[in-house]
Design an enzyme around this catalytic site. Structure first.
Site, mmCIF file in Angstrom:
data_model
loop_
_atom_site.group_PDB
_atom_site.id
_atom_site.type_symbol
_atom_site.label_atom_id
_atom_site.label_comp_id
_atom_site.label_asym_id
_atom_site.label_seq_id
_atom_site.Cartn_x
_atom_site.Cartn_y
_atom_site.Cartn_z
ATOM 1 N N CYS A 84 0.822 -1.217 0.000
ATOM 2 C CA CYS A 84 0.000 0.000 0.000
ATOM 3 C C CYS A 84 0.851 1.260 0.000
ATOM 4 O O CYS A 84 0.322 2.369 -0.096
ATOM 5 C CB CYS A 84 -0.943 -0.013 1.191
ATOM 6 S SG CYS A 84 -1.884 -1.539 1.281
ATOM 7 N N ILE A 210 -13.088 -0.952 -0.440
ATOM 8 C CA ILE A 210 -12.386 -1.477 -1.615
ATOM 9 C C ILE A 210 -12.590 -0.453 -2.731
ATOM 10 O O ILE A 210 -13.728 -0.088 -3.032
ATOM 11 C CB ILE A 210 -12.950 -2.849 -2.014
ATOM 12 C CG1 ILE A 210 -12.693 -3.862 -0.888
ATOM 13 C CG2 ILE A 210 -12.355 -3.327 -3.325
ATOM 14 C CD1 ILE A 210 -13.436 -5.183 -1.066
ATOM 15 N N LYS A 330 -10.050 6.063 4.773
ATOM 16 C CA LYS A 330 -11.311 5.601 5.350
ATOM 17 C C LYS A 330 -12.525 6.049 4.534
ATOM 18 O O LYS A 330 -13.430 5.256 4.278
ATOM 19 C CB LYS A 330 -11.418 6.137 6.786
ATOM 20 C CG LYS A 330 -12.749 5.936 7.451
ATOM 21 C CD LYS A 330 -12.973 4.464 7.769
ATOM 22 C CE LYS A 330 -14.413 4.164 8.063
ATOM 23 N NZ LYS A 330 -15.225 3.935 6.874
ATOM 24 N N HIS A 334 -9.218 3.804 -0.897
ATOM 25 C CA HIS A 334 -7.841 3.304 -0.855
ATOM 26 C C HIS A 334 -7.555 2.367 -2.030
ATOM 27 O O HIS A 334 -7.493 1.148 -1.856
ATOM 28 C CB HIS A 334 -7.634 2.597 0.494
ATOM 29 C CG HIS A 334 -6.264 2.054 0.718
ATOM 30 N ND1 HIS A 334 -5.109 2.596 0.152
ATOM 31 C CD2 HIS A 334 -5.838 1.000 1.473
ATOM 32 C CE1 HIS A 334 -4.071 1.890 0.553
ATOM 33 N NE2 HIS A 334 -4.474 0.924 1.337
#
Lengths: 387, 132
Positions: A84, A210, A330, A334
């Site tokens: 990430c 997601i 959040k 992401h």
């Protein structure tokens, strides 16, 4: 050594776009970045591109040249993979190349396509950022890994699910006006506490969604910006990277992230600032507990003190040092390989005054904190605006 | 987890599968360096200090749960196992990650013994902890 300026930035909407390919997403983000920068594509000397799960989600490796093509470049291009933190690392390497004179103009960015895999497929794909032998085979998922850290944190320092819920509420509030965000809707502490459990003590609203999306930024040397009369008031003045053991079981701490502590220290030293000089931050809140670990690693709070920051109103929009004014991972979303650069994009907009939350920024210095895996790799960047 | 890769039967992972075999026969071990750092195989160097002379050292009979979580949203290879409890345990010399079986009474500090069992979903061997 030359300074590095952010000449232009671009994002796609972050959200569910299962039918859109990574190359299409990156083409859109880079087109916006070039339009924003007013830089000729032919001047770009290199593309640094972040992507994590392309082989699994799109059956696509070798994404560097593919994405250069999508962006309309003939420059050499390399993909960076650091889970990430993939495009945070891409930014760091671009900063180094501009500073050392390798290039005057770089395109950096990232893209990730995830929703086409579904929840189970994405859970499995993300899990390979953990240690396969010791963790994945023991049933570890990413929510589970952060849940293990959350429980360790509660045991060692205290804190509650309510404290974590306040972070989710804050970041959803921040995303309300962000057109690029996946969730532009407010939630309450009760919503978060009543949501289904993913891996206790973490529920659905403790987790980022997601997300499909892409990010891009055109970085230039001070000299290039001056020669071309660019309006580029934001500079990247500090960069740092830290590493840690891959598996949680081999870490000295389960409730601290030394990789991020080291990255922050290096970035602060590089920029010649300290944590007290930072007025705004974009941090890697893939789970609510991750924001707590991040603000402590950035030395805004001592270990054990960051858990109540959102509840106390210190990191909210009207607080002294707002965190994740973009909505964070959040609420903004992401798309893992795009996230590191998207934080730099959002911080650039926040500092130069064209972000919907720019009026909440209390100063001229911001940091972006991007974490890979369970923080086995981290980059931190310092951004400053000329006023 | 052969179904994860589409590559047919999983090949043996030297070192790690030897370790599972040893745990299965009640002779679990970890690797210890001269500085006293513990880690699990396969390793050629100590992950903590870089020492290269690692010695197989018997794991203690019991360890303690250091942190745990009950997983409700599993990866496909654990679909039929959920919900299940994954824990990180401290066995003195080394920490281990595995699944806690046969109990609802998990808490930090719970004393556990080490075993190997199969997952319900894929019949793959997995480290399990059993409450003492």
């Amino acid at each position: 050594m030359t300074g590095v300026r952010v000449a232009g930035v671009g994002l796609t909407h972050f959200g569910k776009h299962p039918e859109r390919t990574g190359r299409d997403l990156f083409a859109e983000a880079s087109e916006r970045a070039f339009a924003d920068a007013g830089v000729d594509r032919a001047d770009v000397e290199q593309l640094n591109f972040g992507n994590f799960m392309g082989e699994l989600s799109e059956h696509q490796g070798h994404q560097g040249p593919l994405m250069a093509e999508a962006a309309g470049l003939t420059a050499p291009a390399t993909r960076y993979e650091s889970a990430c933190a993939s495009s945070g690392v891409a930014v760091r390497e671009a900063v180094k190349d501009v500073r050392n004179g390798e290039a005057d103009v770089m395109l950096v960015g990232g893209a990730e396509r995830m929703n086409n895999l579904g929840t189970a497929g994405t859970t499995e794909a993300l899990a390979i950022a953990a240690d396969d032998l010791y963790e994945v085979r023991a049933g570890m998922t990413f929510p589970a890994a952060y849940a293990l850290m959350a429980r360790a944190y509660f045991e060692q320092y205290g804190g509650s699910r309510e404290d974590l819920a306040e972070i989710a509420v804050k970041n959803h509030d921040n995303a309300l006006e962000n057109e690029f965000a996946q969730f532009q809707r407010a939630i309450t502490v009760e919503d978060a506490l009543e949501a289904p459990t993913i891996a206790d003590p973490l529920g659905l609203y403790d987790a980022c969604p997601i997300t499909d999306g892409a990010s891009a930024a055109v970085l230039v040397s001070d000299e290039y910006a001056e020669e071309h009369g660019l309006d580029a008031p934001v500079s990247i003045t500090g960069t740092g990277q830290g590493g840690d053991k891959m598996a949680l079981q081999d870490r000295r701490f389960l409730a601290r992230t030394p990789a991020a502590e080291r990255a922050a220290e290096e970035a602060y030293d590089d920029a010649g600032i300290g944590p007290q000089d930072v007025s705004v931050a974009e941090v890697h809140d893939c789970f609510t507990i991750a924001e707590v670990l991040a603000v402590e690693a950035l030395d805004f709070y001592a270990p054990g003190e960051g858990i109540g920051a959102a509840a106390r109103g210190e990191t909210t929009r009207d607080g002294d040092r707002p965190v994740n004014l973009s909505g964070g991972l959040k609420a903004k979303g992401h798309p893992v390989g795009a996230t590191g650069t998207s934080q730099v994009v959002e911080m650039t907009r926040l500092l130069r005054g064209d972000h919907p939350n720019s009026d909440a920024v209390p100063g001229e210095i911001g940091v972006a904190h991007n974490a890979g895996g369970t923080v086995a790799s981290t980059t931190v960047h310092v951004l400053e605006v000329d006023r | 987890m052969s179904d994860r890769t589409g590559e047919g039967e999983r090949v043996r992972d030297d070192g790690f599968d030897d370790f599972l075999d040893a745990v299965e026969s009640g002779e679990g071990y970890y690797l210890e360096c001269p500085e006293g750092h513990g880690s699990l195989p396969p390793r050629r160097v100590c992950p903590h200090c870089g020492a290269t002379d690692l010695e197989e050292t018997p794991l203690p009979e019991t360890g303690e749960i250091e942190t745990y979580t009950e997983v409700h949203v599993p990866a496909p290879s654990f679909a039929d196992d959920a919900p299940y409890v994954t824990a990180v345990t401290d066995f003195g010399g080394a920490r281990l990650t595995g699944i806690v079986r046969d109990t609802d009474a998990v808490t930090v500090g719970t004393e556990v013994a080490l075993d190997v069992a199969e997952t319900e979903t894929a019949d793959e061997r997995v480290l399990v902890f059993r409450v003492r």
